[in-house]
Write an enzyme that holds these catalytic residues in place. Sequence first.
Site, mmCIF file in Angstrom:
data_model
loop_
_atom_site.group_PDB
_atom_site.id
_atom_site.type_symbol
_atom_site.label_atom_id
_atom_site.label_comp_id
_atom_site.label_asym_id
_atom_site.label_seq_id
_atom_site.Cartn_x
_atom_site.Cartn_y
_atom_site.Cartn_z
ATOM 1 N N LYS A 1 84.648 68.415 60.458
ATOM 2 C CA LYS A 1 83.478 67.638 60.042
ATOM 3 C C LYS A 1 83.394 67.508 58.539
ATOM 4 C CE LYS A 1 80.314 67.527 63.784
ATOM 5 N NZ LYS A 1 79.132 68.026 64.442
ATOM 6 N N LYS B 1 89.190 63.128 70.566
ATOM 7 C CA LYS B 1 88.141 63.276 71.567
ATOM 8 C C LYS B 1 87.149 62.110 71.529
ATOM 9 C CE LYS B 1 84.473 65.819 70.112
ATOM 10 N NZ LYS B 1 83.310 66.693 70.046
ATOM 11 N N LYS C 1 80.269 60.828 70.413
ATOM 12 C CA LYS C 1 79.091 59.982 70.282
ATOM 13 C C LYS C 1 78.857 59.531 68.858
ATOM 14 C CE LYS C 1 76.203 63.935 71.613
ATOM 15 N NZ LYS C 1 76.546 65.134 70.875
HETATM 16 P P1 TYM Z 1 77.959 68.260 71.827
HETATM 17 O O1 TYM Z 1 76.583 67.699 71.796
HETATM 18 O O2 TYM Z 1 78.950 67.776 70.840
HETATM 19 O O3 TYM Z 1 78.566 68.041 73.256
HETATM 20 C C1 TYM Z 1 77.843 68.446 74.407
HETATM 21 C C2 TYM Z 1 78.797 68.919 75.479
HETATM 22 O O4 TYM Z 1 79.699 67.876 75.826
HETATM 23 C C3 TYM Z 1 81.039 68.329 75.677
HETATM 24 N N1 TYM Z 1 81.842 67.209 75.204
HETATM 25 C C4 TYM Z 1 82.938 66.774 75.825
HETATM 26 N N2 TYM Z 1 83.580 67.200 76.921
HETATM 27 C C5 TYM Z 1 84.687 66.532 77.290
HETATM 28 N N3 TYM Z 1 85.177 65.470 76.610
HETATM 29 C C6 TYM Z 1 84.575 65.014 75.509
HETATM 30 N N4 TYM Z 1 85.044 63.973 74.851
HETATM 31 C C7 TYM Z 1 83.404 65.682 75.055
HETATM 32 N N5 TYM Z 1 82.564 65.495 74.011
HETATM 33 C C8 TYM Z 1 81.618 66.448 74.130
HETATM 34 C C9 TYM Z 1 80.965 69.447 74.662
HETATM 35 O O5 TYM Z 1 82.073 70.314 74.783
HETATM 36 C C10 TYM Z 1 79.667 70.098 75.033
HETATM 37 O O6 TYM Z 1 79.847 70.965 76.121
HETATM 38 N N6 TYM Z 1 77.293 72.686 69.696
HETATM 39 C C11 TYM Z 1 77.202 71.971 70.957
HETATM 40 C C12 TYM Z 1 75.824 71.996 71.542
HETATM 41 C C13 TYM Z 1 75.269 73.354 71.720
HETATM 42 C C14 TYM Z 1 75.642 74.308 72.721
HETATM 43 C C15 TYM Z 1 74.810 75.442 72.504
HETATM 44 C C16 TYM Z 1 76.570 74.304 73.742
HETATM 45 C C17 TYM Z 1 74.273 73.917 70.995
HETATM 46 N N7 TYM Z 1 73.988 75.168 71.448
HETATM 47 C C18 TYM Z 1 74.899 76.591 73.324
HETATM 48 C C19 TYM Z 1 76.668 75.451 74.565
HETATM 49 C C20 TYM Z 1 75.858 76.567 74.334
HETATM 50 C C21 TYM Z 1 77.588 70.536 70.710
HETATM 51 O O7 TYM Z 1 77.523 70.026 69.628
HETATM 52 O O8 TYM Z 1 77.913 69.845 71.809
#
Ligand code: TYM
Length: 331
Positions: A111, A195, A198
């Site tokens: 990032k 990947k 969003k």
């Molecule tokens: P975030 O918001 O980027 O993504 C949310 C979830 O979606 C999964 N994900 C994907 N899985 C497969 N292919 C993709 N292209 C893809 N893009 C996103 C992510 O792996 C995630 O599971 N830091 C985390 C949010 C968070 C969190 C937590 C997760 C905050 N606190 C506690 C688990 C436990 C995040 O930014 O996810």
Amino acid sequence: KKIVLSAIKPSGEITLGNYLGAIKNWIGFQDEYECFYCIADLHAITVRQEPRLLRKRVLEILAIYIASGLDYTKSTLFVQSHVPAHSEASWILTCNANMGELSRMTQYKDKTAKLKENTSISAGLFNYPVLMAADILIYNADFVPVGIDQKQHVELARDIAQRFNSSYSDTFTLPEAKIPENAAKIMDLQDPSKKMSKSDDNQNSYILVLDPPDVIRRKIGRAVTDSVGVVNYTDEQPGVKNLINIICAIKNVKPDEVVASFEGKGYKEFKEYVAEVIIEELEPVQKKANELLTDKSKLEEIYTEGAMKASYAATKVLRKMQKKVGLLPPV
Ligand code: TYM
């Protein structure tokens, strides 16, 4: 009962990657485990957000959670900032994490590498994984269902938990990431080496859960493939492989079955099928989500109740943490 926690950060609209890598995988845990599913708004503000949009997205995500099959009578659905224990625990854990391990987080490195020169990097972005560790540890979560990109963060949470347990005394359960088989990493439709995200600038690179059918058809139609022209499941054809993974994650079939059913057929037909599979999966979710979004007071009721339940569980662990590090309890 084992405990499950996961979250999505509302820094953009929910993509098919989030849906298949996370939400769809969460549904199955609900019957057997005690589940907490969170909307990580405090994580979203590690980079600046448009306030009005952020609030709108939080509600949208809650609606998508429910529309996808998360049942608020079984699972606790809540907004991170509504449960102050997350921030409080995060501070204590910040004091038990070190700069070195945070500097090694690949998401942070990626990032910050992407940010233009002279843009300042918020300390929040650096501390992001500690807040995430707090999210997980204050519920004593056993399992954290996430996509593969979040695995390193879950492992850090585990390391921090282990260190805290051995410095003070047993406090936290050591969490374990649960990664879905075919949807571990859904790829960018325009560049299948990265990947699906969003926050990508190119709208053709992702499918949103709320994209209308014609948009889905168009985006899949434009998805990058290759010049081989045969539907194979191989790393040499990452674009096609990704589309096969999407089918497998939705239909719960094996890649070989998909390959077999497209023997002798071209990409056009294949892509049309992929689009229809996605539409068939998402249309009912969209319908239900849009319905829920017309009744804000029902959503308010759900997240208020969720915050109460989450707070109750989280505060118990937080109090333990405070006591162990030597904070004087208020009378
Ligand atoms: P975030 O918001 O980027 O993504 C949310 C979830 O979606 C999964 N994900 C994907 N899985 C497969 N292919 C993709 N292209 C893809 N893009 C996103 C992510 O792996 C995630 O599971 N830091 C985390 C949010 C968070 C969190 C937590 C997760 C905050 N606190 C506690 C688990 C436990 C995040 O930014 O996810």
